[in-house]
Design a protein around this motif. Sequence first.
Motif, PDB file in Angstrom:
ATOM      1  N   THR A 122       3.470  -5.818   6.178  1.00 34.63           N
ATOM      2  CA  THR A 122       2.805  -4.526   6.330  1.00 34.63           C
ATOM      3  C   THR A 122       3.650  -3.558   7.154  1.00 34.63           C
ATOM      4  N   ASP A 123       3.316  -2.299   7.076  1.00 38.08           N
ATOM      5  CA  ASP A 123       4.028  -1.303   7.889  1.00 38.08           C
ATOM      6  C   ASP A 123       3.858  -1.572   9.380  1.00 38.08           C
ATOM      7  N   THR A 124       2.746  -2.192   9.774  1.00 39.54           N
ATOM      8  CA  THR A 124       2.541  -2.500  11.189  1.00 39.54           C
ATOM      9  C   THR A 124       3.467  -3.603  11.687  1.00 39.54           C
ATOM     10  N   ASP A 127       0.474  -1.663   1.916  1.00 46.32           N
ATOM     11  CA  ASP A 127       0.634  -0.261   2.304  1.00 46.32           C
ATOM     12  C   ASP A 127       1.346   0.578   1.245  1.00 46.32           C
TER      13      ASP A 127
END
Length: 302
Positions: free
Chosen positions: A175-177, A277
Amino acid sequence: MQQIYPIGTPGKPWGNEEKAQWKAQQSVKRSYQEEVLDKLSKIVPEGFQLKQYGALPYDEARYPLYAVVPINIDSNKPSALITGGVHGYETSGVQGALQFIEAKLATFKDLFNIVVVPCVSPWGYETINRWNPLALDPNRSFYPGSPAPESAQLIKLVNELALPLALHIDLHETTDTDNSEFRPALAARDGVTHDNWNIPDGFYTVANTSNPQLEFQKAVIDAVKEVTHIAPADENGKIIGADVVSEGVICYDKKALSLCGGLTDAKYVTTTEVYPDSDNATPENCNEAQVSAICAALNFIK
């Protein structure tokens, strides 16, 4: 370039005070009871049962741990393990496993002994976290005497089942996180510098370095292509810093890294990585990619 993390002193590993400060910033954002346990109580097909294999010590009543297991084990069938939610924040790993239990598990029951553990890290699921409350990554903690209860209790379950596993598929997301939160937190916790990778746009799998089984990985990739796009290599021919060995496939030494994917000695092992995402992704699409990957893996070895 290293990001400055709001906890700790750059270059100095966290002690108990920093870990407590990190934990105090975490909060419950969704319900394990409603989104996992309530579903599980309704979707287990005939021939299978819910087995409680433990509970997390942070709150045993809130975080019981369950696996879906065959009522009867047939030693003449190959056996498969499906794990989701080792990283609790990776939603489709959990929901994809639940969708597989509900929609597809029964179709394979005559061919395999299948064990599904849909949510290994329920505290991480509720708080949308990679780590557990001890600031430990369960997916780097699969080794004897593990200090992560999520990992230790799954190891115990697998050992007690004593199934000669042919397949293990571990369901994850990138994920982008990973770059905005989790890798900076890791660097701060350990007092080191981590270069952030470009987050790959699309699905990929992680094979085992010592036994990649590339035809098997290809079968998974080809099936998921029908559902979502496959991550391309970056300008250096890599995905998350690892060489791409075939379309959408990289390798890690899973046992050396104490990953969930190194938990067993199964011949066929893969870790799925969905990218939720993406502009082209939806939660439903991500769950379906996980289900397609599981089905393709099972169909390859049947």
